[in-house]
Design a protein around this motif. Structure first.
Motif, mmCIF file in Angstrom:
data_model
loop_
_atom_site.group_PDB
_atom_site.id
_atom_site.type_symbol
_atom_site.label_atom_id
_atom_site.label_comp_id
_atom_site.label_asym_id
_atom_site.label_seq_id
_atom_site.Cartn_x
_atom_site.Cartn_y
_atom_site.Cartn_z
ATOM 1 N N TYR A 103 -10.662 50.486 26.507
ATOM 2 C CA TYR A 103 -10.798 50.305 25.083
ATOM 3 C C TYR A 103 -10.119 49.145 24.959
ATOM 4 C CZ TYR A 103 -12.223 54.890 23.972
ATOM 5 O OH TYR A 103 -13.414 55.826 23.983
ATOM 6 N N GLN A 104 -10.094 48.099 24.336
ATOM 7 C CA GLN A 104 -9.631 47.229 23.744
ATOM 8 C C GLN A 104 -8.667 46.663 22.684
ATOM 9 O OE1 GLN A 104 -10.495 44.444 26.149
ATOM 10 N NE2 GLN A 104 -11.010 46.161 27.402
ATOM 11 N N THR A 105 -8.250 47.601 22.332
ATOM 12 C CA THR A 105 -7.661 47.287 21.197
ATOM 13 C C THR A 105 -7.258 49.309 21.066
ATOM 14 O OG1 THR A 105 -6.642 47.188 18.636
ATOM 15 C CG2 THR A 105 -9.181 47.821 18.615
ATOM 16 N N THR A 106 -6.040 49.353 19.887
ATOM 17 C CA THR A 106 -5.577 50.390 19.121
ATOM 18 C C THR A 106 -6.119 50.737 18.215
ATOM 19 O OG1 THR A 106 -3.508 50.561 20.323
ATOM 20 C CG2 THR A 106 -4.011 51.642 19.258
ATOM 21 N N LEU A 107 -6.857 51.701 17.765
ATOM 22 C CA LEU A 107 -7.334 52.504 16.311
ATOM 23 C C LEU A 107 -6.664 53.263 15.671
ATOM 24 C CD1 LEU A 107 -10.918 52.039 16.819
ATOM 25 C CD2 LEU A 107 -9.694 50.314 16.094
ATOM 26 N N GLN A 108 -6.141 54.010 14.680
ATOM 27 C CA GLN A 108 -5.435 54.582 14.234
ATOM 28 C C GLN A 108 -6.117 54.897 12.548
ATOM 29 O OE1 GLN A 108 -1.163 54.036 12.328
ATOM 30 N NE2 GLN A 108 -1.041 55.454 14.020
ATOM 31 N N THR A 109 -5.800 56.528 12.110
ATOM 32 C CA THR A 109 -6.659 56.581 10.999
ATOM 33 C C THR A 109 -5.726 56.115 10.300
ATOM 34 O OG1 THR A 109 -5.614 59.053 11.045
ATOM 35 C CG2 THR A 109 -7.338 58.539 11.819
ATOM 36 N N GLU A 110 -5.841 55.808 8.755
ATOM 37 C CA GLU A 110 -5.331 54.590 8.246
ATOM 38 C C GLU A 110 -5.492 56.095 6.620
ATOM 39 O OE1 GLU A 110 -3.725 50.958 5.562
ATOM 40 O OE2 GLU A 110 -6.143 51.725 5.981
ATOM 41 N N THR A 111 -6.022 56.927 6.687
ATOM 42 C CA THR A 111 -6.380 57.956 5.388
ATOM 43 C C THR A 111 -6.999 58.977 6.798
ATOM 44 O OG1 THR A 111 -8.467 57.263 4.852
ATOM 45 C CG2 THR A 111 -6.887 56.666 4.146
ATOM 46 N N GLU A 112 -7.148 60.418 5.807
ATOM 47 C CA GLU A 112 -7.317 61.343 6.366
ATOM 48 C C GLU A 112 -9.142 60.597 6.988
ATOM 49 O OE1 GLU A 112 -7.693 65.663 5.148
ATOM 50 O OE2 GLU A 112 -9.607 64.746 4.428
ATOM 51 N N CYS A 113 -10.142 60.667 8.077
ATOM 52 C CA CYS A 113 -11.062 60.274 8.010
ATOM 53 C C CYS A 113 -12.326 61.531 8.399
ATOM 54 C CB CYS A 113 -11.468 60.262 9.118
ATOM 55 S SG CYS A 113 -10.597 58.346 8.476
ATOM 56 N N ILE A 114 -13.771 61.545 8.685
ATOM 57 C CA ILE A 114 -14.387 62.433 9.175
ATOM 58 C C ILE A 114 -15.075 62.072 10.323
ATOM 59 C CG2 ILE A 114 -16.833 63.677 8.652
ATOM 60 C CD1 ILE A 114 -16.058 64.523 6.256
ATOM 61 N N VAL A 115 -14.681 62.177 11.661
ATOM 62 C CA VAL A 115 -15.102 61.364 12.492
ATOM 63 C C VAL A 115 -15.999 62.252 13.594
ATOM 64 C CG1 VAL A 115 -14.023 60.199 14.653
ATOM 65 C CG2 VAL A 115 -12.667 60.159 12.970
ATOM 66 N N THR A 116 -17.046 60.715 13.572
ATOM 67 C CA THR A 116 -18.362 62.186 14.556
ATOM 68 C C THR A 116 -18.251 61.417 16.284
ATOM 69 O OG1 THR A 116 -20.104 62.434 13.172
ATOM 70 C CG2 THR A 116 -20.689 62.081 14.895
ATOM 71 N N LYS A 117 -17.979 61.962 17.396
ATOM 72 C CA LYS A 117 -17.887 61.439 18.662
ATOM 73 C C LYS A 117 -19.021 61.444 19.594
ATOM 74 C CE LYS A 117 -14.421 63.583 19.173
ATOM 75 N NZ LYS A 117 -13.001 64.874 19.873
ATOM 76 N N LEU A 118 -19.327 60.266 20.276
ATOM 77 C CA LEU A 118 -20.473 60.735 21.195
ATOM 78 C C LEU A 118 -19.764 60.382 22.630
ATOM 79 C CD1 LEU A 118 -23.737 59.269 20.124
ATOM 80 C CD2 LEU A 118 -23.375 61.787 20.940
ATOM 81 N N PRO A 119 -20.193 61.084 23.803
ATOM 82 C CA PRO A 119 -19.977 60.581 25.088
ATOM 83 C C PRO A 119 -20.287 59.546 25.482
ATOM 84 C CG PRO A 119 -20.492 63.047 25.246
ATOM 85 C CD PRO A 119 -21.039 62.586 23.687
ATOM 86 N N ARG A 120 -19.483 58.846 26.092
ATOM 87 C CA ARG A 120 -20.480 56.782 26.218
ATOM 88 C C ARG A 120 -21.214 57.300 27.145
ATOM 89 N NH1 ARG A 120 -16.485 51.356 28.155
ATOM 90 N NH2 ARG A 120 -18.614 50.833 29.559
ATOM 91 N N ALA A 121 -20.904 58.094 28.458
ATOM 92 C CA ALA A 121 -22.244 58.567 28.613
ATOM 93 C C ALA A 121 -23.883 58.271 28.132
ATOM 94 C CB ALA A 121 -21.883 58.832 30.468
ATOM 95 N N GLN A 122 -24.040 59.103 27.885
ATOM 96 C CA GLN A 122 -25.003 59.538 26.724
ATOM 97 C C GLN A 122 -25.391 58.563 25.746
ATOM 98 O OE1 GLN A 122 -23.127 61.879 27.927
ATOM 99 N NE2 GLN A 122 -24.111 62.768 29.514
ATOM 100 N N TYR A 123 -24.336 58.035 25.641
ATOM 101 C CA TYR A 123 -24.415 56.769 24.136
ATOM 102 C C TYR A 123 -25.023 55.370 25.163
ATOM 103 C CZ TYR A 123 -23.813 52.751 20.933
ATOM 104 O OH TYR A 123 -23.419 52.008 20.110
ATOM 105 N N GLU A 124 -24.601 55.669 26.257
ATOM 106 C CA GLU A 124 -25.235 54.211 26.937
ATOM 107 C C GLU A 124 -26.066 54.107 27.105
ATOM 108 O OE1 GLU A 124 -22.326 53.501 30.216
ATOM 109 O OE2 GLU A 124 -22.761 51.636 29.185
ATOM 110 N N LYS A 125 -26.423 55.311 27.957
ATOM 111 C CA LYS A 125 -27.788 56.091 28.036
ATOM 112 C C LYS A 125 -29.291 55.841 27.531
ATOM 113 C CE LYS A 125 -30.679 59.892 30.039
ATOM 114 N NZ LYS A 125 -31.298 60.626 30.358
#
Length: 242
Positions: A103-125
């Motif tokens: 990762y090229q930067t640091t990310l932090q939640t500023e408020t309560e967040c709903i976050v969806t995640k995907l594995p990079r390998a499958q996203y990249e594919k």
């Protein structure tokens, strides 16, 4: 059919405003069902650092609701905000496009967040095999970087109240409703956004209030269409003189 399935695997979408739903639907319009089956979603409290600079970029994040901030700790150990993704952006997608393993930067939640995640390998594919998906991500990444660079160029020439005027005008253009914008940010957050000290923020707010460019209601700052035009005119005059 895919939109229906997207709402099935991400049931929280039904509770979001229609504009955010459309962003998800457009982004994943060509996504295969096997990719959607890999979605993992969670609610993150404010203040959670979920991406750290130089750590392996192995997960892609999408913020469905709430706000995040990117922070750079490299300048004299001082943290300051330089990006706030507001539209649907694949956080970690830039690293995929650029072929970066960390990762090229640091990310932090500023408020309560709903976050969806995907594995990079499958996203990249997916995006490497889907021209339209790759083009969408490249366009969004470039637009975000261009917006960031545009603001950085303006801040290079502007000081004090003018920087805050740029920020307020930008927020009005993006987030006003019914020709009104309510800003409910702390002065520290405004300082982080503009790179100004707290005293400069306070002086700028007092100046804007005296010039009828903003309206203070308790801790909130309100801007109407007329005030926005005044802020924009001030900024345009300064930019034209540099």
């Amino acid at each position: 059919m895919k939109h229906t399935y997207l709402h099935d695997v991400l049931p929280f979408l039904r509770e979001l405003e229609r504009e955010k739903q459309k962003q998800f639907e457009a982004y994943f319009r060509t996504a295969p069902l096997w990719l959607m089956d890999l979605f993992q979603s969670e609610v993150m409290e404010a203040g959670i650092t979920f991406i750290r600079e130089n750590e392996p970029a192995d997960t892609i994040f999408f913020v469905a609701r709430g706000r995040v901030k990117a922070t750079d700790y490299r300048v004299s150990g001082i943290a300051y905000d330089f990006m706030k993704p507001m539209n649907l952006i694949a956080l970690g997608g830039m690293e995929v496009i650029l072929g970066q393993d960390t990762y090229q930067t640091t990310l932090q939640t500023e408020t309560e967040c709903i976050v969806t995640k995907l594995p990079r390998a499958q996203y990249e594919k997916w995006i490497y095999s889907d021209t339209e998906a790759f083009r969408t991500e490249a366009r969004l990444t470039c637009a975000s970087l261009l917006e960031e660079e545009r603001r950085n160029r303006l801040y290079l020439f502007l000081e004090g109240a003018d920087r805050l005027a740029v920020l307020f005008a930008d927020w009005f253009e993006k987030y006003s409703k019914n020709e009104q914008l309510c800003i409910n940010e702390s002065r520290q957050n405004l300082a982080d956004e503009t790179g100004l000290c707290l005293k400069s923020i306070s002086r700028a707010i007092k100046k804007f209030q005296a010039d009828d460019l903003i309206t203070k209601k308790g801790n909130q700052i309100w801007i109407n269409e007329k005030q926005y035009r005044g802020l924009k005119r001030t900024v345009d005059e300064k930019i034209g003189s540099v």
